[in-house]
Design a protein around this motif. Structure first.
Motif, PDB file in Angstrom:
ATOM      1  N   VAL A 151       0.844  -1.197   0.000  1.00  0.00           N
ATOM      2  CA  VAL A 151       0.000   0.000   0.000  1.00  0.00           C
ATOM      3  C   VAL A 151       0.880   1.248   0.000  1.00  0.00           C
ATOM      4  N   GLY A 152       1.912   1.250   0.820  1.00  0.00           N
ATOM      5  CA  GLY A 152       2.838   2.376   0.858  1.00  0.00           C
ATOM      6  C   GLY A 152       3.526   2.596  -0.488  1.00  0.00           C
ATOM      7  N   LEU A 153       3.922   1.516  -1.125  1.00  0.00           N
ATOM      8  CA  LEU A 153       4.564   1.618  -2.440  1.00  0.00           C
ATOM      9  C   LEU A 153       3.607   2.157  -3.500  1.00  0.00           C
ATOM     10  N   MET A 154       2.340   1.747  -3.423  1.00  0.00           N
ATOM     11  CA  MET A 154       1.350   2.242  -4.392  1.00  0.00           C
ATOM     12  C   MET A 154       1.113   3.737  -4.213  1.00  0.00           C
ATOM     13  N   LYS A 155       1.018   4.190  -2.965  1.00  0.00           N
ATOM     14  CA  LYS A 155       0.837   5.625  -2.710  1.00  0.00           C
ATOM     15  C   LYS A 155       2.055   6.405  -3.192  1.00  0.00           C
ATOM     16  N   SER A 156       3.229   5.847  -2.990  1.00  0.00           N
ATOM     17  CA  SER A 156       4.455   6.496  -3.447  1.00  0.00           C
ATOM     18  C   SER A 156       4.492   6.572  -4.971  1.00  0.00           C
ATOM     19  N   LYS A 157       4.068   5.506  -5.609  1.00  0.00           N
ATOM     20  CA  LYS A 157       4.040   5.473  -7.080  1.00  0.00           C
ATOM     21  C   LYS A 157       3.077   6.520  -7.627  1.00  0.00           C
ATOM     22  N   ALA A 158       1.964   6.736  -6.938  1.00  0.00           N
ATOM     23  CA  ALA A 158       0.992   7.736  -7.380  1.00  0.00           C
ATOM     24  C   ALA A 158       1.609   9.131  -7.373  1.00  0.00           C
ATOM     25  N   LEU A 159       2.455   9.411  -6.388  1.00  0.00           N
ATOM     26  CA  LEU A 159       3.138  10.710  -6.352  1.00  0.00           C
ATOM     27  C   LEU A 159       4.017  10.889  -7.578  1.00  0.00           C
ATOM     28  N   TYR A 160       4.746   9.844  -7.935  1.00  0.00           N
ATOM     29  CA  TYR A 160       5.642   9.935  -9.092  1.00  0.00           C
ATOM     30  C   TYR A 160       4.867   9.918 -10.404  1.00  0.00           C
ATOM     31  N   SER A 161       3.721   9.256 -10.430  1.00  0.00           N
ATOM     32  CA  SER A 161       2.878   9.292 -11.638  1.00  0.00           C
ATOM     33  C   SER A 161       2.364  10.702 -11.883  1.00  0.00           C
ATOM     34  N   ARG A 162       1.944  11.364 -10.821  1.00  0.00           N
ATOM     35  CA  ARG A 162       1.471  12.750 -10.955  1.00  0.00           C
ATOM     36  C   ARG A 162       2.605  13.647 -11.421  1.00  0.00           C
ATOM     37  N   LYS A 175       7.374  12.848   0.599  1.00  0.00           N
ATOM     38  CA  LYS A 175       6.301  11.948   1.024  1.00  0.00           C
ATOM     39  C   LYS A 175       6.501  10.511   0.574  1.00  0.00           C
ATOM     40  N   SER A 176       7.259  10.293  -0.477  1.00  0.00           N
ATOM     41  CA  SER A 176       7.448   8.945  -0.983  1.00  0.00           C
ATOM     42  C   SER A 176       8.047   8.036   0.083  1.00  0.00           C
ATOM     43  N   ARG A 177       9.101   8.488   0.690  1.00  0.00           N
ATOM     44  CA  ARG A 177       9.745   7.687   1.738  1.00  0.00           C
ATOM     45  C   ARG A 177       8.803   7.511   2.934  1.00  0.00           C
ATOM     46  N   LEU A 178       8.076   8.573   3.267  1.00  0.00           N
ATOM     47  CA  LEU A 178       7.125   8.513   4.373  1.00  0.00           C
ATOM     48  C   LEU A 178       6.044   7.457   4.116  1.00  0.00           C
ATOM     49  N   TYR A 179       5.472   7.453   2.901  1.00  0.00           N
ATOM     50  CA  TYR A 179       4.429   6.481   2.581  1.00  0.00           C
ATOM     51  C   TYR A 179       4.946   5.053   2.672  1.00  0.00           C
ATOM     52  N   LYS A 180       6.151   4.822   2.180  1.00  0.00           N
ATOM     53  CA  LYS A 180       6.718   3.470   2.238  1.00  0.00           C
ATOM     54  C   LYS A 180       6.928   3.036   3.691  1.00  0.00           C
ATOM     55  N   THR A 181       7.475   3.953   4.481  1.00  0.00           N
ATOM     56  CA  THR A 181       7.739   3.636   5.884  1.00  0.00           C
ATOM     57  C   THR A 181       6.449   3.407   6.656  1.00  0.00           C
ATOM     58  N   LEU A 182       5.472   4.293   6.454  1.00  0.00           N
ATOM     59  CA  LEU A 182       4.192   4.135   7.153  1.00  0.00           C
ATOM     60  C   LEU A 182       3.479   2.857   6.728  1.00  0.00           C
ATOM     61  N   GLY A 183       3.567   2.527   5.449  1.00  0.00           N
ATOM     62  CA  GLY A 183       2.938   1.293   4.979  1.00  0.00           C
ATOM     63  C   GLY A 183       3.547   0.074   5.637  1.00  0.00           C
ATOM     64  N   LEU A 184       4.875   0.039   5.676  1.00  0.00           N
ATOM     65  CA  LEU A 184       5.547  -1.090   6.309  1.00  0.00           C
ATOM     66  C   LEU A 184       5.259  -1.115   7.809  1.00  0.00           C
ATOM     67  N   PHE A 185       5.323   0.045   8.453  1.00  0.00           N
ATOM     68  CA  PHE A 185       5.060   0.113   9.889  1.00  0.00           C
ATOM     69  C   PHE A 185       3.625  -0.314  10.202  1.00  0.00           C
ATOM     70  N   GLY A 186       2.681   0.142   9.418  1.00  0.00           N
ATOM     71  CA  GLY A 186       1.283  -0.247   9.629  1.00  0.00           C
ATOM     72  C   GLY A 186       1.099  -1.748   9.456  1.00  0.00           C
ATOM     73  N   GLY A 187       1.736  -2.299   8.428  1.00  0.00           N
ATOM     74  CA  GLY A 187       1.630  -3.741   8.194  1.00  0.00           C
ATOM     75  C   GLY A 187       2.253  -4.548   9.312  1.00  0.00           C
ATOM     76  N   VAL A 188       3.426  -4.117   9.791  1.00  0.00           N
ATOM     77  CA  VAL A 188       4.088  -4.831  10.884  1.00  0.00           C
ATOM     78  C   VAL A 188       3.265  -4.697  12.166  1.00  0.00           C
ATOM     79  N   SER A 189       2.706  -3.518  12.400  1.00  0.00           N
ATOM     80  CA  SER A 189       1.866  -3.320  13.590  1.00  0.00           C
ATOM     81  C   SER A 189       0.645  -4.233  13.566  1.00  0.00           C
ATOM     82  N   ALA A 190       0.012  -4.326  12.428  1.00  0.00           N
ATOM     83  CA  ALA A 190      -1.150  -5.218  12.309  1.00  0.00           C
ATOM     84  C   ALA A 190      -0.723  -6.673  12.499  1.00  0.00           C
ATOM     85  N   ALA A 191       0.463  -7.016  11.979  1.00  0.00           N
ATOM     86  CA  ALA A 191       0.958  -8.387  12.132  1.00  0.00           C
ATOM     87  C   ALA A 191       1.217  -8.694  13.604  1.00  0.00           C
TER      88      ALA A 191
END
Length: 180
Positions: A33-44, A160-176
């Motif tokens: 999810v974090g990678l997809m949000k980051s990709k959207a920034l670069y697509s824009r 924001k790209s790095r932030l989205y990746k980090t938050l995505g991974l952190f959110g996933g690990v937290s849920a795990a």
């Protein structure tokens, strides 16, 4: 050790492995999810760059060609890699209406936000209504506004790209961890 106890231990190991695999899948999905949000920034950012090329190309075409505005915008769109404006549009519809429809139907892959689209619609409503010099001035004005957006989008993508990746991974690990 009795057979029942060994089977129980084997079953517990299987469940633990299954749970760990599930946790890994949850953590990786958060990263995705974090990678997809980051990709959207670069697509824009890429789309904004293409529209900057579009403005420049359109100015050149208008300066050196006497084509109708629909054909000019279609040629500039093709040259800049933006296939949103077709020269074979319904000529019964006024250009500004046709432009607004084309901008409204931009694919989601362009990743433009509503303010980007509003600026493009505003650009198209006044295009083709003055002489060539007036149109060139109009294009330069909107290109300057667009380049400001481009600059801000570049900064946002870098931050924001790095932030989205980090938050995505952190959110996933937290849920795990909650699953464990």
């Amino acid at each position: 050790m009795p057979a029942k106890s060994r089977r129980l231990q084997t079953e517990v190991k299987r469940l633990l492995i299954l749970k760990l695999c599930g946790c890994l899948a949850v953590a990786l999905s958060g990263l995705a999810v974090g990678l997809m949000k980051s990709k959207a920034l670069y697509s824009r950012l890429d789309t904004l760059k293409r529209f900057d090329v579009f403005f420049s190309t359109l100015a050149t075409i208008l300066r050196y060609n006497a084509d109708e505005i629909r054909a000019s915008t279609a040629a500039a769109a093709r040259a800049s890699g933006l296939e949103f404006m077709s020269a074979e549009q319904n000529r019964e519809i006024p250009f500004d209406t046709s432009w607004e429809q084309a901008v409204g139907n931009l694919p989601k892959t362009y990743a433009l936000d509503n303010s980007d689209k509003e600026l493009l619609i505003s650009f198209g409503t006044k295009l083709g209504k003055t002489d060539v010099e007036g149109q060139l001035s109009h294009i330069e004005l909107y290109r300057a506004m667009w380049q400001k957006r481009l600059s801000l989008a570049g900064e946002a993508a870098a931050q924001k790209s790095r932030l989205y990746k980090t938050l995505g991974l952190f959110g996933g690990v937290s849920a795990a961890l909650l699953i464990l």
